[in-house]
Scaffold this active site. Structure first.
Site, mmCIF file in Angstrom:
data_model
loop_
_atom_site.group_PDB
_atom_site.id
_atom_site.type_symbol
_atom_site.label_atom_id
_atom_site.label_comp_id
_atom_site.label_asym_id
_atom_site.label_seq_id
_atom_site.Cartn_x
_atom_site.Cartn_y
_atom_site.Cartn_z
ATOM 1 N N HIS A 108 -12.584 3.571 -0.457
ATOM 2 C CA HIS A 108 -12.748 2.537 0.574
ATOM 3 C C HIS A 108 -13.529 1.343 0.044
ATOM 4 O O HIS A 108 -14.087 0.565 0.818
ATOM 5 C CB HIS A 108 -13.471 3.074 1.821
ATOM 6 C CG HIS A 108 -12.755 4.174 2.536
ATOM 7 N ND1 HIS A 108 -13.418 5.188 3.185
ATOM 8 C CD2 HIS A 108 -11.432 4.430 2.708
ATOM 9 C CE1 HIS A 108 -12.547 6.022 3.731
ATOM 10 N NE2 HIS A 108 -11.327 5.573 3.447
ATOM 11 N N ARG A 117 -11.101 16.256 7.189
ATOM 12 C CA ARG A 117 -11.816 16.693 5.992
ATOM 13 C C ARG A 117 -13.214 17.181 6.349
ATOM 14 O O ARG A 117 -13.858 16.649 7.242
ATOM 15 C CB ARG A 117 -11.931 15.558 4.974
ATOM 16 C CG ARG A 117 -10.610 15.062 4.419
ATOM 17 C CD ARG A 117 -10.863 13.956 3.401
ATOM 18 N NE ARG A 117 -9.630 13.367 2.916
ATOM 19 C CZ ARG A 117 -9.389 12.063 2.872
ATOM 20 N NH1 ARG A 117 -10.319 11.197 3.289
ATOM 21 N NH2 ARG A 117 -8.250 11.605 2.405
ATOM 22 N N ASN A 134 0.864 -1.177 0.000
ATOM 23 C CA ASN A 134 0.000 0.000 0.000
ATOM 24 C C ASN A 134 0.903 1.231 0.000
ATOM 25 O O ASN A 134 1.424 1.629 1.037
ATOM 26 C CB ASN A 134 -0.914 -0.017 1.227
ATOM 27 C CG ASN A 134 -1.868 1.164 1.256
ATOM 28 O OD1 ASN A 134 -1.796 2.080 0.441
ATOM 29 N ND2 ASN A 134 -2.775 1.170 2.228
ATOM 30 N N GLU A 189 -8.751 -5.057 4.839
ATOM 31 C CA GLU A 189 -8.490 -4.715 3.447
ATOM 32 C C GLU A 189 -7.293 -5.489 2.895
ATOM 33 O O GLU A 189 -7.287 -5.883 1.720
ATOM 34 C CB GLU A 189 -8.268 -3.209 3.323
ATOM 35 C CG GLU A 189 -9.527 -2.391 3.613
ATOM 36 C CD GLU A 189 -9.273 -0.913 3.690
ATOM 37 O OE1 GLU A 189 -9.451 -0.226 2.669
ATOM 38 O OE2 GLU A 189 -8.892 -0.434 4.774
ATOM 39 N N ARG A 208 -2.478 -2.055 -3.568
ATOM 40 C CA ARG A 208 -3.663 -1.218 -3.396
ATOM 41 C C ARG A 208 -3.503 0.031 -4.256
ATOM 42 O O ARG A 208 -2.515 0.758 -4.145
ATOM 43 C CB ARG A 208 -3.833 -0.806 -1.941
ATOM 44 C CG ARG A 208 -5.004 0.162 -1.721
ATOM 45 C CD ARG A 208 -5.144 0.562 -0.262
ATOM 46 N NE ARG A 208 -6.280 1.448 -0.055
ATOM 47 C CZ ARG A 208 -6.181 2.746 0.225
ATOM 48 N NH1 ARG A 208 -4.988 3.302 0.324
ATOM 49 N NH2 ARG A 208 -7.252 3.482 0.404
#
Length: 407
Positions: free
Chosen positions: A183, A247, A13, A390, A94
Site C-alpha cells: 500500500h 487476513r 492494475n 492511488e 501498478r
C-alpha cells in the site's frame, strides 16, 4: 478544444484474476474512463466501463490478461474512446512487489520486466499477473512509455532496524526475507497530501510526524517522519500487521506448525486459512463493515468481539508508532473503512485525551468525500480523513517518467 490536447495516462492494475483500468489526466485528476475486467483465466468472465454518462459491458471468455487488454480496447471503442488517442502519453502499471531495488517508478524494459517476474517469488498472486498485464498493454500500445510504479517503493528506505527481521542472517539474505510493506502508493499519496494541506496553513512540516492508517479490506499502517517512511505494518507479505477483512494480521508463527501437527493441514490449506478465511470474516462471518457496524449496534456478540479485536490491534500500532516517531503530530485515516466508518475511528481514539488526541465526535460522524480535520481545535494531535487516490498517484509518477524521457 484545449481538453483534446491535455495529456492522459492509462493506469493498469492487474490482479490475479482481474484487470482494473482508468484513463485520467494527471494534471488535475479528471477521470475520463474507468472499469474492470473480472474472472480473468476463470472461464466465463465479465467486464464493464464507465466514461461519463456512457457505459458498456462484456460477458464471455477471458483466458488471460492479454485478452483482457483486447477487451479493454473494445470497451473503449464502444464508449467513443480509443487507445490510439495521441493524448495518452504513458501507461502506468501498478506492481505490488519491487523488492529492495526499486525505490522509484521506472520505464519498463526487458530487464525491469524480468525483475518483476523474478520478484513474483515474493508476491506470486500479484507480480506474475502484473507481467501478463504489461505484456498485454504493450502489445496494444507499443509506442507509448510503459512505467512500473511499485507498491513497495515508499518503504525501500526504511531504517535497517525496521526493515530487518531477527532471522538467521544468511537465510534472510539468501531468500530475500525482509520487511517490504505494501500500500506504499497510498501511504505516500496521503502523507504528502497531509503535509501540503498543513503547509498551506502555515505549519512547518519539515519534521512532521504522522501515522497513516490505510484501512480497507486489506489494511496497513505506516509511521512517516518528514515525508520519509520509518515503519510499516505489512512485512514480507501483506499478511502481517493489522486485522483485515479476511487476513489474520500478526499471529504467532508457531500456529502454522500447530495447525499442521494437530489438524493435519498442509501449507496451501494453512495459507488459505490465514489469508482468505480469517480476519473479520473468520471471526464473525462478515467483512463488509457496513454489515459489521450494524451487527455491533444490534448487539451481535461475534461482531462485537471482532470489532474489539480489530480496534485493539489498531491501538497497539498507533501507540508503538508514536514511540518510534518520538512524538505525534497527525493521524490520517484513508481507504474504504478509514474514510467511511466513524465507529472504528471513534472506538480507536476515544479515551486518548491524555495523549493529546481529542476527537470531534460531530465532525467524525459527518459524511464527506473531502479531506478534512476531525479532531477538536484543542487537540494537540491533528486527526484527519484523507481520501486516497492511488490511480492519480500512479498516473502522475508515470507522467513524470514519460516527461523526462521526452526531454
Amino acid at each position: 478544444m484545449a481538453a483534446s490536447t491535455d495529456p492522459r495516462v492509462l493506469v493498469i492494475n492487474s490482479g490475479s484474476s482481474s484487470l482494473k483500468f482508468q484513463l485520467l489526466a494527471p494534471a488535475d485528476g479528471t477521470v475520463e474512463a474507468t472499469g474492470i475486467v473480472e474472472r480473468v483465466g476463470q472461464g466465463q468472465g465479465n467486464a464493464a466501463i464507465e466514461a461519463g454518462e456512457r457505459e458498456s459491458s462484456f460477458e464471455g471468455p477471458v483466458p488471460d490478461h492479454k485478452e483482457a487488454m483486447k477487451i479493454v480496447e473494445r470497451l473503449f471503442g464502444e464508449v467513443g474512446l480509443s487507445l490510439s488517442d495521441d493524448r495518452i502519453r504513458a501507461v502506468g502499471h501498478r506492481v505490488v512487489q519491487g523488492g529492495a531495488r526499486y525505490s522509484n517508478p521506472v520505464l519498463i524494459d526487458e530487464q525491469v520486466r524480468w525483475d518483476i517476474h523474478d520478484l513474483g517469488k515474493l508476491a506470486p498472486l500479484h507480480n506474475y499477473a502484473a507481467v501478463d498485464g504489461i505484456d498485454g498493454a504493450q502489445a496494444l500500445l507499443p509506442d507509448v512509455p510503459h512505467v512500473a510504479v511499485f507498491d513497495t517503493a515508499f518503504f525501500t528506505a526504511l531504517p535497517e532496524a525496521a526493515a530487518n527481521y531477527a532471522l538467521n542472517r544468511e537465510i534472510a539474505k539468501q531468500y530475500r526475507v525482509r520487511r517490504y510493506g505494501a500500500h506504499g502508493t497510498s501511504h505516500q499519496f496521503v502523507s504528502q497530501a497531509v503535509s501540503s494541506h498543513l503547509a498551506s496553513q502555515g505549519r512547518d512540516v519539515s519534521d512532521l510526524r504522522q501515522v497513516v492508517m490505510h484501512l480497507g479490506n486489506g489494511a496497513s499502517a505506516s509511521a512517516v517522519r518528514g515525508g520519509e517512511a520509518v515503519e510499516t505494518s505489512m512485512g514480507l507479505t501483506p499478511l502481517e500487521g493489522l486485522v483485515m477483512g479476511t487476513r489474520t494480521g500478526d499471529i504467532d508463527p508457531t500456529i502454522y506448525i500447530h495447525l499442521h501437527r494437530q489438524a493435519g493441514f498442509g501449507p496451501e490449506e494453512i495459507d488459505d486459512i490465514l489469508n482468505k478465511r480469517s480476519g473479520m470474516m473468520g471471526m464473525c462471518g462478515m467483512n463488509d463493515f457496513r454489515d459489521i457496524t450494524a451487527a455491533v449496534e444490534a448487539g451481535d456478540e461475534a461482531a462485537t468481539l471482532a470489532m474489539d479485536v480489530y480496534v485493539h490491534r489498531l491501538r497497539k500500532y498507533l501507540g508503538s508508532y508514536s514511540f518510534v516517531l518520538g512524538s505525534l503530530d497527525v493521524i490520517a485515516f484513508t481507504a474504504g473503512i478509514g474514510e467511511n466508518v466513524p465507529m472504528v475511528r471513534e472506538k480507536l481514539l476515544t479515551g486518548l485525551e491524555r495523549f493529546g488526541i481529542e476527537l470531534d465526535l460531530e465532525a467524525n460522524a459527518a459524511r464527506s468525500k473531502e479531506m478534512r480535520v476531525i479532531s477538536t481545535p484543542e487537540s494537540e494531535v491533528t486527526v484527519m480523513i484523507v481520501p486516497t487516490d492511488e490511480e492519480l498517484s500512479i498516473a502522475r509518477q508515470a507522467s513524470e517518467v514519460a516527461r523526462q524521457l521526452a526531454g
